[in-house]
Design an enzyme around this catalytic site. Structure first.
Site, PDB file in Angstrom:
ATOM      1  N   ILE A  59      -4.742   2.105  -1.859  1.00 28.90           N
ATOM      2  CA  ILE A  59      -5.728   1.086  -2.229  1.00 28.90           C
ATOM      3  C   ILE A  59      -4.993  -0.222  -2.506  1.00 28.90           C
ATOM      4  O   ILE A  59      -3.809  -0.230  -2.849  1.00 28.90           O
ATOM      5  CB  ILE A  59      -6.567   1.488  -3.462  1.00 28.90           C
ATOM      6  N   ASP A  80       3.209   2.479  -1.809  1.00 29.45           N
ATOM      7  CA  ASP A  80       3.392   3.177  -3.082  1.00 29.45           C
ATOM      8  C   ASP A  80       2.147   3.151  -3.963  1.00 29.45           C
ATOM      9  O   ASP A  80       2.197   3.601  -5.095  1.00 29.45           O
ATOM     10  CB  ASP A  80       4.553   2.551  -3.855  1.00 29.45           C
ATOM     11  N   HIS A  81       1.065   2.624  -3.443  1.00 29.35           N
ATOM     12  CA  HIS A  81      -0.126   2.454  -4.284  1.00 29.35           C
ATOM     13  C   HIS A  81      -1.364   2.982  -3.587  1.00 29.35           C
ATOM     14  O   HIS A  81      -2.191   2.197  -3.127  1.00 29.35           O
ATOM     15  CB  HIS A  81      -0.303   0.974  -4.602  1.00 29.35           C
ATOM     16  N   PHE A  82      -1.611   4.114  -3.481  1.00 26.18           N
ATOM     17  CA  PHE A  82      -0.907   5.344  -3.862  1.00 26.18           C
ATOM     18  C   PHE A  82      -0.578   6.078  -2.576  1.00 26.18           C
ATOM     19  O   PHE A  82      -1.367   5.994  -1.633  1.00 26.18           O
ATOM     20  CB  PHE A  82      -1.797   6.190  -4.770  1.00 26.18           C
ATOM     21  N   LEU A 126       0.821  -1.215   0.000  1.00 21.93           N
ATOM     22  CA  LEU A 126       0.000   0.000   0.000  1.00 21.93           C
ATOM     23  C   LEU A 126       0.857   1.268   0.000  1.00 21.93           C
ATOM     24  O   LEU A 126       0.388   2.333  -0.384  1.00 21.93           O
ATOM     25  CB  LEU A 126      -0.923   0.035   1.227  1.00 21.93           C
TER      26      LEU A 126
END
Length: 145
Positions: A39, A32-34, A30
Site C-alpha cells: 500500500i 517494504d510497505h508491506f 511499496l
C-alpha cells in the site's frame, strides 16, 4: 534528493489545484510497505498533497509552470487523517485549496484531500514556507534587526 510524485496536473485555478499520483507496482516505497500487501505509505499520501500545494504556491509566486519549483518546507501539519488504503494500480487524486497566503513572506496555508476511487484516503491542513538561500546551505537564517 528530489523526487516527484505528481504524474499530472488535472485542474488549476488561483486558489485550487488537482493532481494525480498513479501508484505503480514498481514504486520503490511499496517494496517494504508491506511485502505481502503493498500500500502507499501514509507519509507518501501526505507528500502528494504537499507537492500539489508546492506547485500552487509557485503559481501564486509567479513561477512559470515549466520552471523548477522554489525550495519550500513543511512548516506545520494539522488535523491529518487517513481513511482508505491506496494500492498499486490505483490513482490518488490530490486536491489542495489555499486557505491563506503571505506570498511576500513565502508562507502559504493549505487544506488538502486525497481520494482514491471516490473515497477519501487522506486529508489535512498544512503550512508551507519558502526556504531562504542561507538555510539551503545549511546555515541558520539571519534575523533582521
Amino acid at each position: 534528493m528530489r523526487f516527484e510524485l505528481l504524474d499530472e496536473i488535472a485542474e488549476r485555478s488561483a486558489d485550487r489545484l488537482v493532481a494525480h499520483k498513479h501508484v505503480g507496482e514498481a514504486d520503490d516505497y511499496l517494496r517494504d510497505h508491506f511485502p505481502s500487501f503493498p500500500i502507499l505509505p501514509g507519509v507518501m499520501m501526505l507528500e502528494t498533497l504537499v507537492q500539489a500545494a508546492r506547485r500552487l504556491a509557485a503559481d501564486l509566486r509567479g513561477v512559470p509552470q515549466d520552471a523548477a519549483l522554489p525550495a519550500m518546507v513543511v512548516a506545520e501539519v494539522r488535523k491529518v487523517t487517513y481513511a482508505a488504503m491506496v494500492r498499486p494500480g490505483q490513482t490518488l487524486t490530490a486536491e489542495v485549496k489555499l486557505r491563506k497566503a503571505d506570498a511576500d513572506a513565502g508562507v502559504f496555508d493549505f487544506e488538502g484531500v486525497g481520494t482514491v476511487e471516490g473515497k477519501e484516503a487522506v486529508k489535512g491542513r498544512f503550512r508551507l514556507r519558502a526556504v531562504n538561500p542561507s538555510e539551503r546551505l545549511g546555515q541558520p537564517a539571519l534575523a533582521e534587526n
